[in-house]
Every structure is written in C-alpha cells, then in structure tokens.
Motif scaffolding. Structure first.
Motif, PDB file in Angstrom:
ATOM      1  N   LEU A  47      14.067 -44.847 -23.770  1.00  0.00           N
ATOM      2  CA  LEU A  47      14.470 -43.538 -23.249  1.00  0.00           C
ATOM      3  C   LEU A  47      15.126 -43.615 -21.872  1.00  0.00           C
ATOM      4  O   LEU A  47      15.602 -42.600 -21.360  1.00  0.00           O
ATOM      5  N   GLU A  86      14.620 -35.821 -21.901  1.00  0.00           N
ATOM      6  CA  GLU A  86      14.307 -37.248 -21.926  1.00  0.00           C
ATOM      7  C   GLU A  86      14.037 -37.777 -20.525  1.00  0.00           C
ATOM      8  O   GLU A  86      13.136 -38.597 -20.320  1.00  0.00           O
ATOM      9  N   ALA A  97      18.745 -42.411 -21.763  1.00  0.00           N
ATOM     10  CA  ALA A  97      19.059 -41.136 -22.410  1.00  0.00           C
ATOM     11  C   ALA A  97      19.581 -40.166 -21.359  1.00  0.00           C
ATOM     12  O   ALA A  97      19.116 -40.125 -20.223  1.00  0.00           O
TER      13      ALA A  97
END
Length: 325
Positions: free
Chosen positions: A170, A178, A173
């Motif tokens: 993540l 996120e 992201a």
C-alpha cells in the motif's frame, strides 16, 4: 478463582482436578508430581500456596503484581519464572499479552495466570500428546508450557510479518484512504513490535538459565528438548529484530513517498500559477490607458484573447512535456 490440578505418579497421569487441599497428601509420595493452576488468585490463595510449597515472600509478591519482566529467579527451595503468552488480533496489527507466573519445586509446578487471555487447555493438550516424557516430572511440565509459549511467539511474529508485507503493497498507493491506512497500520505495527520485543528478548536468558549447570531443574534426557526451545527463542528474537528494521524502513519510505507527492503537488501548483500569470499580464497590459494596436476597437479584444489562449496553450504543452503537470 478457577483452579486446575493434575497428579502424575511414576510418570503416569493418575488423577486430575482433585481438590487443592489434597496436594500435601499426594506430595508425601516421592514418586508423585503435582501441577496446580490458579487463575487470578487473591492474596489468600497465594498465601496458601506459599505455606504449602514453602515459597519465598518476594516471589509471591511478584506473582501478585502485573507487568513483571520475563525472568527466572532462583530461591533456596524453588525457582520462580515469569513469561508471557501473546496473540495478534483479527486486524493483524494489535498485539495482546497475557502474563503467567510459574513456581517450580522438586515435585510440583504451580502456574499463576493473571488474566483469562492465556488458555491453559492448550498446554494440557500438549502434555497429553507426549505421555512418554511424563516420567521426567516437573521438567516435562515446564517444557510443555515453554514450548507452547514460544510457538505462540512464532505465530505472532509470522502474523506481524504478513501484515508488514501487506503494508508495503500500500506504500505507493495514491488514494487518500490508502495513505491514511498506511499511517495508522504503520503506527500500530511498530507499537506491537516494541511490545513483542519486550516479551521475547528476555526469554533467551530465561531458557539459557534453565540449561546452565547447577541445581537440576532439567533432567539430562530433556536437554535436547530444551535446546530446541532455546533455538526457537533465538529464531523468534532475530525475526523480531529484523521486522523492527523492516518497519523502520517502511516508515522512512512512507515519509519519502509523502515528500515526493508534496513536491509533485507544488510543481503542479507552480506550473498552473505560471499559466494563469500570462492572461493576467496580457489583460493588465491591454488595460493600460495608452493607445495600442486595436485600441478602442473589437479587433484589439480579439487579438488579446487570442494571445492569451495561444501563450497559455504553449506553456501547458511545454510543462506537460517536461512532466511538470
């Protein structure tokens, strides 16, 4: 207060869940080994244990207090051990600990659980799976307990490792949700790793002390089993340390990513400001009270508007090609 009892005679489980008041009678036989488990005992119950097994007052005081450091203390008539069971919550980031104190005598092991978070039934099941080792008495009981605790540490560090790997996915992201998830989980994981390290790191010295020459807590036949526990403790410790380094790298990377995003935003804002400055400059120039080509005519308005559009479009293309927008 919940209690559990077991009696082993000549290495065979002879009795279970008998009254704690019968312990003295059973210990009169040198071939008997007793296990007593107390969950959240009061001062009166601990005092009874102290009188029954000749436990030192300082050890009883430590057993009554919460937040003790994992350790092994030697007394004249017994050993006192403090350890922790750990579990990771469903979110994969929240670590829970459950403290347990253990008194070890020549014929008895007394476990004191300070909350309901530690399921003693798993330890009992582990003992039942190794009946051939029951003849080693207290060393057998202690091995099953330590082996269960260290396996729990292994499971916890594995879950935290998996959570960190998910967090790494993540990191880059671009969504706001996120980004917030990374920040929250990174803080929770780092906090859990600090707590796990405090629990795991001292266990090296605890198991190592049990294996040192001196009063024989461990029989020679069980030394390889305790060596295996010690090796697992080292593996968990090294794994925890590596995860702490990995977590530090994740947090540094997250800060770098956020700084890069901020630089990109500033670059775009600056580029748009440059584009907007062109119409401002042109309209400001043509708004002055001096004659210029097309002054006072519609052609002048058309010329200034066309100049604004062309120059702005040209700046946009230049900035786009240079990846400023």
């Amino acid at each position: 207060m919940a209690t559990r009892t077991r009696l082993y005679h000549n290495g065979i489980l002879a009795l279970e869940d008998f009254p704690a008041g019968d312990i003295s009678e059973h210990l009169a036989d040198p071939a008997s080994v007793v296990w007593l488990d107390l969950c959240r005992p009061g001062s009166a119950e601990l005092a009874m244990v102290g009188e029954e097994f000749d436990i030192h007052d300082l050890a009883l005081e430590n057993a009554a207090q919460h937040g003790q450091r994992p350790s092994l203390d030697h007394y004249r008539t017994h050993e006192f051990l403090t350890a922790y069971a750990v579990t990771v919550g469903p979110d994969g980031a929240e670590l829970s600990t459950s403290e347990i104190a253990v008194f070890l005598t020549g014929q008895a092991m007394i476990t004191v659980r300070k909350d309901d978070g530690f399921d003693i039934e798993d330890v009992v099941t582990r003992w039942d799976e190794s009946p051939d080792l029951a003849g080693h008495g207290v060393a057998f009981l202690l091995h099953g307990l330590l082996d269960h605790l260290i396996d729990g540490h292994f499971a916890a560090v594995q879950q935290l490792d998996d959570s960190i790997e998910e967090l790494e996915d993540l990191l880059f992201a671009a969504g706001r949700r996120e980004i917030e998830t990374v920040q929250r989980r990174a803080f929770a994981l780092r906090k859990s790793l600090v707590r796990l390290r405090r629990v795991v790191l001292p266990m090296r010295e605890v198991v190592n002390s049990l294996m040192r020459p001196g009063p024989p807590v461990i029989t020679n036949s069980l030394v390889p089993y305790y060596q295996d526990v010690y090796d697992n403790v080292l593996r968990v410790t090294e794994w925890t340390e590596s995860l702490r380094d990995m977590m530090a790298s994740v947090m540094e990377t997250n800060l770098s990513v956020q700084a890069n995003r901020m630089n990109l935003i500033m670059k775009k804002v600056t580029s748009w400001a440059a584009i907007i400055a062109v119409p401002t400059a042109i309209t400001g120039y043509f708004g002055q009270n001096l004659p210029y080509p097309g002054f006072g005519h519609q052609s002048g308005n058309i010329a200034s508007t066309a100049l604004i559009v062309v120059v702005s479009a040209l700046l946009y293309l230049i900035f786009k090609r240079r990846d400023w927008l």
